[in-house]
Design an enzyme around this catalytic site. Structure first.
Site, PDB file in Angstrom:
ATOM      1  N   ASP A 228      32.090  47.823  38.988  1.00 17.94           N
ATOM      2  CA  ASP A 228      32.022  47.726  40.338  1.00 17.94           C
ATOM      3  C   ASP A 228      30.565  47.171  40.687  1.00 17.94           C
ATOM      4  O   ASP A 228      29.551  47.988  40.273  1.00 17.94           O
ATOM      5  CB  ASP A 228      32.561  49.096  41.211  1.00 17.94           C
ATOM      6  CG  ASP A 228      32.538  48.586  42.640  1.00 17.94           C
ATOM      7  OD1 ASP A 228      33.421  47.977  42.979  1.00 17.94           O
ATOM      8  OD2 ASP A 228      31.815  49.218  43.500  1.00 17.94           O
ATOM      9  N   GLU A 277      30.427  51.236  19.484  1.00 15.83           N
ATOM     10  CA  GLU A 277      30.690  52.334  18.711  1.00 15.83           C
ATOM     11  C   GLU A 277      32.183  52.540  18.391  1.00 15.83           C
ATOM     12  O   GLU A 277      32.450  53.358  17.495  1.00 15.83           O
ATOM     13  CB  GLU A 277      30.011  53.785  19.368  1.00 15.83           C
ATOM     14  CG  GLU A 277      28.615  53.478  19.094  1.00 15.83           C
ATOM     15  CD  GLU A 277      27.903  54.950  19.946  1.00 15.83           C
ATOM     16  OE1 GLU A 277      28.545  55.890  20.241  1.00 15.83           O
ATOM     17  OE2 GLU A 277      26.676  54.705  20.186  1.00 15.83           O
TER      18      GLU A 277
HETATM   19  C1  NOJ Z   1      33.565  45.972  45.245  1.00 18.58           C
HETATM   20  C2  NOJ Z   1      35.085  46.822  45.374  1.00 18.58           C
HETATM   21  O1  NOJ Z   1      36.005  45.806  45.045  1.00 18.58           O
HETATM   22  C3  NOJ Z   1      35.266  47.169  46.979  1.00 18.58           C
HETATM   23  O2  NOJ Z   1      36.387  47.331  47.192  1.00 18.58           O
HETATM   24  C4  NOJ Z   1      34.182  47.927  47.284  1.00 18.58           C
HETATM   25  O3  NOJ Z   1      34.337  48.032  48.768  1.00 18.58           O
HETATM   26  C5  NOJ Z   1      32.765  47.797  47.015  1.00 18.58           C
HETATM   27  N1  NOJ Z   1      32.559  47.124  45.750  1.00 18.58           N
HETATM   28  C6  NOJ Z   1      31.787  48.954  47.097  1.00 18.58           C
HETATM   29  O4  NOJ Z   1      32.247  49.716  45.904  1.00 18.58           O
END
Ligand code: NOJ
Length: 564
Positions: A228, A277
């Site tokens: 993310d 790994e």
């Molecule tokens: C991207 C994620 O897909 C989204 O749903 C989220 O709100 C933001 N990153 C923050 O983590």
């Protein structure tokens, strides 16, 4: 608070690749299905999807024909941003089940030959994370404050934020703290909601902790991580002002002091060593918003991650020339780094493509109007066949195989997207693509939960009774059967799947045609039917089509697959 598996002597789930070398490079052409756990399947009737629900539906995913399942976060979280605010990275939130359920899900998936990719959220934690809570409690001298970005405010009394950065969800990217003695304190940085404080990745304890979290899930047997905000962890030294407002508009167009900084690549080089790994080709997938596909390619250099989402493709209108251009640019960008191109049309952050294509182009990726549904579905089906025909790996967002539209008329009071209530920044209309999906029956929650008339955390539209898995199964005209057929052909056809290029064929305007060995894909993205010489025998079509006497009419908004 970290959970333990009840039986700690359990060996990790067997990696799939232990079955043989056939799966070498599996990620180069994998079709990866995104499960949004809140909205996929609810086993206990509380209106919220859960891991036992996912587990019970794995055979459906196997039969659909996907290779791997990516799950959005199911970790312990106060759900300020639907789980992208993690309080404990090694625990399953009770709303989703237990660590034992996660273990069972991974084992079942592997037995079916499906891989599991989990979401990792390293840019920020929840404000309820133990480190952040201690940092607040212990006051300005707490060493734990160095794991986040705490700064004194500007102005005579520190009443102004430390710099001009704006939160993606609206408002300043800083929130002021209150000291343990009740006086006004320092500010902390959160690029997203105030409940999501950003980690300081210059701090060694942060880097160590995430390496340990990676190992924790790899030891559990997961096959990879979707990372993310993969472009966000490193901030420019000194946290310099950006010098302008409306910064959201710059995202993805410019390198920002908080996004796509070169330093992030050191993190991925370290992570790649850990992934390598483990047996079975465990992968990392970057959710990286960068100004160009060329910069996205930096994330998938041979010693970094394996894949990165192609958001440029997701943002492309249903237009032949624009599609051709983004396909070429994407393939060209990935070739030098020897990474597969990826293709994606929908996910949990954007309006579903059946609704995007139902509306005029240029409205962005969070759309509030239903548009022309029939047109949207016709184009969505055509767009999907185009996507599956392209070289590389493809992502499917749950429910798109049912042709689901976005729910554009959710009442304000049920919406949970944190940016909806912040009234600025990202539009805050992401709930529309997160409505629980319909499985069966004529009454809500349409098999999402176990009880007819039972709850679902967002209301489902009455028309979804007609879009359920049950209704579509066995109907050769359904979108579900189109996906199933497409994925069967994709798997069996030697010239589909992995690859680095397509051979474009000459076509009239509005039509795209390309060849891959003994396979041809034709797309009519225009509003009028177009007559062409039939390139071969029809394998599959997104709409009714026939080839007669060597000629065929490509219906408006259609894609046809040909054997040549
Ligand atoms: C991207 C994620 O897909 C989204 O749903 C989220 O709100 C933001 N990153 C923050 O983590």
């Amino acid at each position: 608070m970290t959970q333990n598996l009840a039986d700690t002597s359990r060996p990790a789930a067997e990696p799939i690749a232990a079955n043989g070398a056939a799966s070498r490079g599996w990620w180069r052409d994998a079709v990866i299905y995104q499960v949004y756990p809140r909205s996929f399947a609810d086993s206990n009737g509380d209106g919220m999807g859960d891991l036992p629900g996912v587990r019970s539906r794995l055979p459906y995913l196997k039969a659909l024909g996907v290779d791997a399942v990516w799950l959005s976060p199911f970790y312990a979280s106060p759900q300020a941003d639907a789980g992208y605010d993690v309080a404990d990275y090694r625990a399953v939130d009770p709303m989703f089940g237990t660590l034992l359920d996660a273990d069972g899900m991974i084992r079942d998936a592997h037995e079916l030959g499906l891989r599991i990719i989990v979401d990792l959220v390293p840019n920020h934690s929840s404000d309820q994370h133990e480190w952040f809570q201690r940092a607040l409690r212990e006051g300005p001298s707490s060493p734990l404050r160095e794991r986040y970005h705490f700064r004194p405010g500007k102005g005579a009394t520190g009443e102004l934020p430390p710099n001009d950065w704006e939160s993606i969800f609206g408002g300043p990217a800083w929130t002021r703290t209150v000291n343990p003695d009740g006086t006004d304190g320092d500010w902390y940085l959160h690029l997203f909601a105030p409940e999501q404080p950003d980690f300081n990745w210059d701090n060694q304890a942060v880097a160590d902790e995430f390496r340990s979290i990676l190992r924790f899930w790899l030891d559990m047997g997961v096959d990879g991580f979707r990372i993310d905000v993969a472009h966000g962890m490193v901030k420019a030294p000194g946290l310099p002002d950006l010098g302008g407002s409306d910064q959201l508009k710059l995202l993805g167009n410019d390198v920002m002091p908080f996004f796509d900084q070169d330093g992030v690549h050191d993190i991925y080089r370290a992570w790649r060593k850990i992934l390598d790994e483990y047996p079975g080709e465990r992968i990392g997938v970057a959710e990286a918003w960068t100004p160009t596909v060329q910069r996205t390619a930096n994330y998938v250099r041979p010693d970094e991650l394996h894949q990165a989402f192609n958001f440029q493709y997701l943002g492309t209108s249903w237009d032949a020339a624009e599609l051709r251009e983004v396909i070429d640019t994407s393939l060209d960008a990935m070739r030098p780094v020897d990474a597969p191109a990826t293709w994606v049309l929908s996910n949990h952050d954007v309006t579903r493509h059946a609704t995007r294509f139902a509306n005029p182009p240029g409205l962005g990726t969070q759309i509030r109007t239903a548009g022309d549904r029939e047109l949207g579905l016709r184009r969505a089906r055509a767009a999907t066949l185009l996507m599956f025909a392209l070289p590389g790996s493809a992502y499917v967002y749950q429910g798109e195989e049912l042709g689901l539209p976005d729910v554009t008329d959710l009442p304000d009071e049920v919406r949970q997207d944190p940016s909806f209530s912040r009234q600025a920044g990202q539009d805050g209309f992401r709930d529309g693509c997160r409505v629980p999906i319909p499985w069966s029956g004529t009454e809500a929650p349409y098999g999402f939960g176990p009880t007819v008339g039972g709850p679902s955390w967002l209301p489902q539209p009455a028309e979804w009774a007609g879009l359920s898995v049950e209704v579509q199964t066995g109907d050769p005209t359904s979108t579900l059967e189109l996906y199933r057929s497409a994925l069967t052909i994709r798997r069996e056809h030697q010239d589909l799947g992995a690859g680095t290029s397509v051979e474009w064929l000459e076509t009239p305007a509005d039509v795209l045609a390309f060849r891959r060995g003994s396979f041809v894909c034709t797309v009519n993205a225009g509003a009028e039917p177009v007559r062409i010489a039939a390139p071969g025998r029809i394998l599959l079509s997104s709409t009714e089509a026939v080839a007669v006497d060597g000629e065929t009419v490509l219906p408006a908004d259609s894609t046809i697959w040909w054997a040549v």
